[in-house]
Every structure is written in C-alpha cells, then in structure tokens.
Design an enzyme around this catalytic site. Structure first.
Site, PDB file in Angstrom:
ATOM      1  N   ASP B 343       1.026  -1.858   0.128  1.00  0.00           N
ATOM      2  CA  ASP B 343      -0.361  -0.006  -0.515  1.00  0.00           C
ATOM      3  C   ASP B 343       1.070   1.244  -0.183  1.00  0.00           C
ATOM      4  O   ASP B 343       2.061   1.374   1.108  1.00  0.00           O
ATOM      5  CB  ASP B 343      -0.796  -0.297   1.547  1.00  0.00           C
ATOM      6  N   GLU B 372       1.733  -0.507  -4.944  1.00  0.00           N
ATOM      7  CA  GLU B 372       0.809   0.797  -5.216  1.00  0.00           C
ATOM      8  C   GLU B 372       0.849   1.694  -5.896  1.00  0.00           C
ATOM      9  O   GLU B 372       1.914   2.358  -5.242  1.00  0.00           O
ATOM     10  CB  GLU B 372      -0.475   1.073  -3.847  1.00  0.00           C
ATOM     11  N   ASP B 439     -10.450   1.639  -4.354  1.00  0.00           N
ATOM     12  CA  ASP B 439      -9.305   2.695  -4.896  1.00  0.00           C
ATOM     13  C   ASP B 439     -10.358   3.598  -5.819  1.00  0.00           C
ATOM     14  O   ASP B 439      -9.994   4.600  -6.260  1.00  0.00           O
ATOM     15  CB  ASP B 439      -8.472   2.704  -4.684  1.00  0.00           C
TER      16      ASP B 439
END
Ligand SMILES: [Ca+2]
Ligand SMILES: [Ca+2]
Lengths: 597, 597
Positions: B343, B372, B439
C-alpha cells in the site's frame, strides 16, 4: 511546438532531491522552440474547499533556461516542498503562443479539466533522506594526483625487480621495470604537499607479476617490489599528516592468472574448489589449449577482453563476494585508506557493487568510490553504488577543443552541457575529472608539445564542477603516447623539469584550493563573447553572492570581452584591478576575475 | 531529420537483458520521420587485423518499427551477444536519405572516423544473470480476483462486529460493517475455482478498527472480526489445494493511530521508545492539539495525506525496518502466502523496499511483489524492489476508450504503446492489470450500467500482456461509485446476479487460461481496420508459430475487417470456422480468432 522533443523522466536526473529539503527539476525541449515553461506544483494531498468542492492547492513558478545544447534547451527549477511530497507538471509555451500541459499522462490541453485530475501530474512521492545521493564532503575540495607506482620514484633501490632498468634510461616497453615503489612516494610527500594536491590516486599496488599490476596475484599482499604493509601504513599515515588522502585501485572484475585460485582451476579443472569463482564454459582452461590463446574470442572462459592472464571473477558467487568484500574492508580497517577506484567497474554486476557500497561505507562512512566507466554511467550513479566515475567524456570534450582543435566553442559548450545534464548535480559535484591517465596518451603529447595548450586545458578542467586530477609528471612537462609510453619515469632532475609548468600548476592548484566551494558547488553560466571565430569562452561560476568569471581565448589573436556593467572586477589570476568593463585576453591565454561585492 | 526527438538511454528500458543471453534494444524517433534504423553492434573487444591495423568486428541488422504513438516511433531489436558484452550504435536514415550515427557521444557523421572510436558507441558492458529482472513464472498465467473481505461473504455470523448490518441491506457508508470474513472466502473457494481464477488479492486482514483495515493496529493478528490464524491458515491451504494463490496487502507506509506504538507516542511524547518510529516535527501529537486536526496541513507529524489516524512510519529507522521485515516474512514463513501488495508503496523509501525484496524472496523465491503506484513507476521496477505495480495507467486508457468514449482508437493505441514502452518487456509480462478496485468507482457504474461495454473492456484487458484482475462482484453485475460505494456487499442471491455476465466472465477466464502463454508473453501487433470512425481495434498476439487475432468493434454498426490472406482462421470465441478472408463483427461486439498453422 516540437512536442516529440519534449522530455522529462520522473525520479531521475530530471527530478531528484538535491538535499533533504530541496528538489531539482528539469525538462528538456527542442532548442529555441519554447519561450517559457511554467512549473505547476503542490502537495498531492493539499486541497481546499471552494464553492463546496475540493480543489487542489497548486503553485506556479517560472523555470529558468539553464543549459542549451545543439538540439535542446534544458529548463530548471529548485523547489522546497513544504510537506516533502511533490505533485507537478509543466506548461510549455512556444513563440506562437501555443501552450500545452505536460505531465505523467503526456500532453494534455492546458485547461481546468486537465488540472482537476491528479493522475495527470508527475509525482515525487516523498523526499527520503536515506535515498539521497550522498558523497563525501571532502571530495569536493580535493585536488587529485594520480601515481603509477612503478614509475614515480625508486625510493628503495633494494626493493626492485631483478632486471630493473636505470631510472628514465629509456622509453618504457610493456614489460620493463624501473624500480618505483611506495618508499619513493613517501619521500615525495613534501613535494606533493608543496604542489598543493590533497588526494593521491594510486594505480594497483597488490602483488602481481606485471609492472601495472592489473593482474592481481594476491589482494592481501603489497607487491614486494613496491614495499610491504609497514611501508604502506607509513605512506597513509604520512599522507594524512599532510592532509592528503589515499585512494587505491581495486581490480575486482578479474584476477591474475598467477593467483592461487586460477592456478588451482588450471590444475584441478572440474574438481577445483575455485571452479565456480569464474565463468568457465569448458575445460581445460590452460593457455594454449582448448581455444585459450591470448586475444582470441575462442577462449573457453570469460576474461577481461580476451586476455588469458585476466580471467573474469564470478561476482555472483557468494564465496567470491565475501572474498572481495573482505579485501575491500580490510584495507580500510587496517590501513585507513580513503577511497577505492574500481577497475573495469562496468563489467561487474550491480548486485555486487550494491553490497560493496554498503560494506565499505559501513567501515568508513566518508570513503570515496570511483568506478572506471568511460560511457554514460547513470545506472551506477543512483546513490547505492558509486559516488563518481572517471569522467572521460569531459576529458574528450576538453581535448577536442583545447588540444586538437576539432570543435569550436559552441560545440564544446553543447557537449559539456549535454554531459552535465545527464546526471544530478550531486553526481557532478563529486565527479573525478581528468585530462589523461595510465590508459590514455598524455595531454602534452596530444598537444604535440604545446605547453600553452596544456595550461589552458588544465585551467579549464580546474574551473569545472567536480574534483580535478593531475596525472603524475604533467606538472613538470612529462610526455608520452598511448600505453606503455604514458607510463614513463617521473622527471626528478630539475634541469629536465619544465619549471614554468610547475609554477603554473602550483598557482592553478592554489586558485582551486582558495575557491573550492564556488568551483565545486557554484552554478556555471555561459556568457556572451561576441566572438565570431568561436574560439573564446566566457563563463561565470556563482555561489551565494560570490562569483568568479573565467575567460579563455583559444584563438590566435587577442580577444576583447565585455563584462557586465553592474559589477566591478579584480583579475585574480594576474593580481590586478580591472578599471574598465572590458577585458583583453591574449591569444592562447586565459584569466580569472572575481566580482567585488 | 528531427534529431531533437531521437532518444536512447543505455542500461534502461531502452537497453536491457530480457533473459541471460538476449538483449532488447529500443530507440525512439519522431513519428513518421525516420525510414530505417540500422543497428551496428559487436563485442567491444573483438578486433581483427586488416592491412596491419586492428579493426573492430561489427555486425549490422535492421531494426523493426515496433510501436507508434502520437509523437514517436519506437524501433526494436533483440540480439544475443556472443560474449555477453555489447557495443552498439544506431544509423538512422530519413526519407530524404539523410543518415546519422547516434551513439554515446550523441550524433556524429555516419563515417569511418566515427566508427573507429569505441567511445562513440553505447555499451551494455556484460549480461549478468544476477541483475536480470526476474518475476515469478506463475504470475504470468494467473487470473486474479480481488476481495474486500468485509464485503465478500459473512461465513461466520458469530464473528461479526456488534453493529453489523444485514448483508446487502443498504449501500455502504464509510463506517458500516456487514460482517464479511475469512470463513466466507473459504466457503466460496469452490465458486472461485469454478469461475476459473487462480489468485486472490485480499485487502488488509490484520487487526484494525475500520472496515477497510488500512490503519493497522497489530500486524501480527488477524482482525478478530475476520477470523484468527487458524481460519487464515485454512484459507491458504484450501486455496492452494485448488491451485489458487493468496496475496495479502501490506500497509507499511503508515500504521494505525490505535496501534500500541502510536499510543505510546501520544502518551509519552519525547520519552516514548517509539518516538523515532515516526516523522514527528513537534509534540504533542494528540488529535485536536498542536495543529493536529484530521485533513489539515498543520499536522505536527507526517501522515498518509493529512490523516491523523494514519501516522507515517519512519522506514529509515532500523527498528522499524526489522519490525516490518519480520512481519513480511512471518506471514510467508508461517502461512505460506504467495504475494504482497504494498500500500502507498511510492511514499516509502527505496532503501527499505530493497531490503524488503531481499528478505521476502529469501523466504520464498517465487513470491510476487506488487506496489501500489499510480504513476510512472520505472524507478521501483529495476529488479531489486517490485515485480509489478497496480497498472492504473492501462486502466485509464481502457476506460477512456471503451467506457467513457473520450478517445478514439488511434489515441488508445498511442497511449497503450507509450505506456508499455516505458518499461522493459519483463515488467510488462508480470503487470497487475485491472479495471477497478476498492480505490475507484466500479467499471459497471462508470459504464452507466451498460454491461456490453464492461464485457468489451474486460475482454480487452484479458487480451493484454500482464495478469488481469477481476474486482469481486464484477462477474455478477455488482456496481458502485467511488469509495465507499465501490465496496458493496457481494451478491450471492442468484436471482439478483447477472448470470449472463457470470457466464461471460467464466468463458473469458477460460480463454485466458487456455492461451496464457501467448497472452502473457506473445508480441502484440496492431493491424489494419479500414475503419474511418476510429472505433475498431484489430490486433494480433503472437508467440512462436501460434497467433491469436482480436477484433473489437466499439462502434454502433457492424464492422467488416479484412484478414491476412495467407492464413486460415477459426473463430475461437464463437466456435466456428472462418470461410472467407473477411470477418464481420457486430456493433459493440468483439471476437477472437486463432490462425491455423
Ligand atoms: Ca625500488
Ligand atoms: Ca462474520
């Protein structure tokens, strides 16, 4: 607008942290195509509510055209992102008034729709101090002196090879020995201190059968013809006492064929415990068998080039890694050396150099690492391998202009600008700059004996960002063509020394030492010359409110250069005040001015 | 010739080893400006004596124009250097017959003088297997399925938060809980196996107070509402039995404010043993004091964005490093997970990710690492950090064409070509490709409910190099706008499922599984459509002597596409033979052909 020429690469030499709070950003466009570049930037997460909707908080700043080459303009800005994160893009406008937005999704219309999408922007996600490109601070103020030990001075005649030749009695052939040694260097430390240099780069000194010692036999032993560990310890200590640092040459791409490891492979073939230390395609590996003829591509193992005496080490093998890393740290730990120059560094794997970087800096945090790489070395200069490389592209540009008259001033400027733009400023500030070395013809020979050309080239080298290096003997007029002729014996007989060159070199080194901050870290701006012959160079180096002006006249007649009206100047090279706003520089001459504040 | 547009960077995605013997080389020129590019290459050390002088042994090969974007042509060649070293340059010729040499010293005359100087050439010094960009082989044949655990299935109603809402009873708000858990995933493994997927990417499952769990409280504990270690162990084991791999989400940029570490800092301030685990500018750090208001730039510590519940970890601190690396290896060692999705990976330092890479691959050599990163991520994809990133730029291009009709086919091709050219082929083959995620808004909602558009977009995604991922529920027609609406409960009631979409998805996954080699590793060539509306796409994927042809008609009326005369074809999507050299594809349809050998 020539969009095909516009280039920016995020997280590269086009966008990098210069220090823990400052980002440097560059963008490239076609030469003379773009009139202005506006830098749009902000924190990626900072939004304010405007009329009920969140809007990104962005700022605008004009970028400066900081360098031009034959084909490109480079635009620059330095920015301190308040929250260490940077979201940014460029708005480029050409002379017809056409404007485009250039960001992470390439070219987009310069409008609000484009601005409202964060993904359209480049990112520098967060400035991490640990990822900065850090170089030893001392390097920037160092003037280097390269010594080829076998040819600098024979300080201990008892420690010389059997067939040693009288010092300087002839031009060297490939296999000659003249008896130079470490004691010879120790004896000359006061000479070097007086010359003004502050770092010595020594070609290999470990045990090896050749005069150049690039075919190491034992990395833990000083070559007995050069001295022993005590002699070397004394050298480092005496050098340090005089404020002179010592950099050694690590030949880790290959080992000498006389080493115990390779000899074991020759003897035991598949059964050798050292078999996996090398890149062997078939046995036997003995000279003269199985295609193993020196210089032939038929070698049954990988080597430096196709040289049978230099079998390539397999640096992916953890035993080899441990062996070489122990050597690298041993000479720091036990003898306190200050730098490693890495031979044929480009042919060794990156994974090894990353381990090397960690190991040696753990041993001594301000150790300097210089790779021998002749080509674009950006991939080794990312902060976790080398601090610098041998800056041969700079060498070549200087020689082309000052020594061989192959290019004019605009081509010189273009090639230098293009070269410096390849790297971050951090890299350029720690560059190892040189005119010649044991691997090239000497500068005086390239100049066909014209000492004035050599002086100009040296002075220009010293005026550049990065640390300059003098190859032993240049200061006394030593000449020589390509290897082995560039490895002649140092001239110690004052009657044979070029004493004028010696005085010149001392003066130049003093200038560099007096102004080391501005010369290593100052900006460089090329100024107007009004010289249609393209033989005159005029540039400033600036740091804070200090600036130096350099003018080189490489032409055959006096050049007259206009100075900026709003300053007054002192000619610090010739120690005189400048009364007018013009300065005359003689043919083949140069001078250095200081602006008065 | 537009020289300002010509670009090559040595040792980059323009020149890299694809495997231990093959180099891939690219050079970029202005679109339609250059007619041919000749690749000049050889071993830097191979010379032969000609008329008493050594000459470099060089070879020549034509480069292929392999991709075109709005502004550039990309020229490509694959070469196997005999001695693992490569010296090379390009000779570019334009339509006026002008030829230039392009090498490490930029543009030079295309003549013998230029050729005689080795420094004029680019170098790839030596192919080291250890430096190759290596990805886990299994990734290339994987079809991923992303699960947001709180919303997939409530398999254990006893393990649910107190205020749990009935499954699917409403659209989710930010703080809602619906009781989804790991037992729910275990219960549905046969469903997923039947669907055909082979990898599950799970959003965070470690203990945290929120439904999304991106504010970790304890990285060593499975969130008690999701299950415990035994439930998780069962999930991995049962998934593995079915040939399904498990990738977890590592939130290492920041920790949750409820963690013991941050709570200790709140309480003990300067005296906290965890003080240096964070980036704190002043104390106190408590919410509501000292500028610490959620979402405000006045925070006295660095956070994810300006989110007070997500204080940023100082990953340069060796205690933090050891803590996170132990977590990263613990879940591999003890539970045999197959991948880590990282992340906010771009905001963590490179030095940490290099350590992470080494540590996790040492634990499991074929573990997959996906960062990410939404922007150009070249700097994280050099072989020593990530295998891939979430490929959102691909997502955006597909949406722009298939879903939102913002661009035409030529713009789609340009943006895809430009994107793939940013990376090496090795990177593209292991890319994590997706249309939507937790997201983003869901693809069906972006398509305003038009399932046919979703089908086209999915099929196109599956036809690309890299591994496709389906966000849970897409296969049954789950919709939802931006977070939190994209995190709706999975539809398990068959009456509410889009069963046509489910059949379509299964068929598509089967196609991908049947042809995984060609789809992950084959070349992609854009073919002629004769479509002036720029709504039709026609491309081939080729590997060895196998090839698939894809035709997408995104227009409103049937499209007729000509096929190459020298092959015969089977329509493998519609299971029928093609009798003519033309194929008609209905409006908003697509098909897939296989060439018969
Ligand atoms: Ca001696
Ligand atoms: Ca539950």
């Amino acid at each position: 607008m020539e969009k095909s020429a516009i280039y920016h690469q995020p997280c590269s030499s086009y966008a990098y942290p210069y220090d823990k709070e400052t980002m440097h950003i560059k963008v490239r466009s076609k030469k003379d195509d773009i009139q202005s570049v506006v830098f749009i930037y902000g924190d990626p997460y900072e939004n304010i509510k405007v009329d009920g909707e969140y809007q990104w908080v962005s700022h605008r700043a004009e970028m400066k055209k900081s360098a031009t080459t034959n084909f490109h303009d480079y635009w620059f800005i330095a920015i301190k992102p308040e929250y260490r994160r940077l979201q940014y893009a460029f708005v480029l406008t050409d002379s017809n008034g056409e404007s485009v937005f250039y960001g992470d999704r390439d070219f987009l219309p310069n409008d609000q729709v484009t601005f409202s999408v964060p993904d359209n922007f480049f990112k520098f996600p967060y400035i991490h101090e640990i990822d900065l490109f850090k170089t030893p601070e001392w390097v920037k103020s160092t003037v280097w002196y390269q010594i080829f030990p076998e040819r600098f001075d024979n300080g201990d005649p008892d420690r010389s090879p059997e067939n040693v030749l009288p010092w300087g009695s002839k031009d060297p052939d490939r296999d000659d020995f003249f008896g130079g040694d470490i004691q010879g260097i120790i004896n000359r430390l006061d000479y070097l201190k007086d010359l003004g240099i502050s770092g010595i780069y020594l070609n290999p000194i470990f045990k090896s059968p050749t005069n150049h010692k690039y075919d190491t036999l034992d990395y833990y032993t000083i070559d007995p013809h050069f001295g022993d560990k005590e002699t070397f310890r004394t050298l480092v200590q005496e050098a340090h006492k005089r404020g002179i640092r010592i950099m050694l040459d690590a030949v880790f791409n290959h080992i000498g064929s006389k080493s115990k490891q390779w000899q074991d492979v020759i003897e035991n073939e598949q059964k050798s415990v050292y078999k996996d230390w090398f890149h062997i395609h078939s046995f036997p590996v003995r000279d003269g068998e199985n295609g193993n003829f020196d210089g032939k591509p038929s070698l049954s193992f990988d080597a430096f080039g196709f040289t049978t005496t230099m079998p390539k080490l397999n640096t992916a093998n953890s035993e080899v890694q441990n062996y070489l890393l122990d050597i690298a740290t041993y000479w720091i730990r036990e003898f306190d050396i200050d730098g490693w120059r890495l031979d044929v560094a480009n042919e060794v794997d990156h994974a090894f150099w990353k381990k090397f970087h960690q190991a040696v800096l753990k041993e001594k945090e301000d150790l300097y690492i210089v790779g021998e790489i002749w080509h674009n070395a950006w991939n080794w200069l990312q902060g976790d391998e080398f601090h610098s490389v041998m800056n041969y592209p700079l060498t070549k540009s200087i020689i082309n202009f000052f020594i061989e008259d192959k290019i004019d001033s605009s081509q010189l400027i273009s090639s230098l600008n293009g070269h410096f733009m390849k790297y971050s400023r951090n890299v350029n500030e720690a560059a190892f700059n040189l005119l010649d070395s044991h691997d090239t013809a000497r500068i005086l020979t390239l100049a066909k004996g014209d000492a004035q050309k050599v002086k100009q080239a040296l002075a220009f080298l010293f005026a550049q960002t990065g640390s300059p290096c003098i190859y032993y003997g240049t200061e006394v007029g030593l000449d020589g063509g390509n290897d082995p002729l560039c490895r002649k014996c140092m001239i110690w007989d004052e009657e044979k020394q070029d004493l004028d060159m010696l005085q010149f070199t001392k003066k130049l080194i003093k200038l560099r030492n007096d102004y080391h901050s501005i010369l290593s870290q100052g900006s460089l701006d090329w100024l107007e010359t009004n010289d249609s012959s393209k033989k005159v160079l005029h540039f400033s180096r600036e740091l804070g409110n200090q600036s130096l002006i350099f003018i080189f006249n490489h032409g055959d007649k006096e050049a007259s250069v206009s100075l900026k009206e709003d300053h007054s100047y002192t000619d610090i090279w010739n120690s005189k005040e400048i009364e007018t706003k013009k300065i005359d520089v003689p043919a083949q001459g140069f001078t250095v001015l200081k602006t008065k504040s």
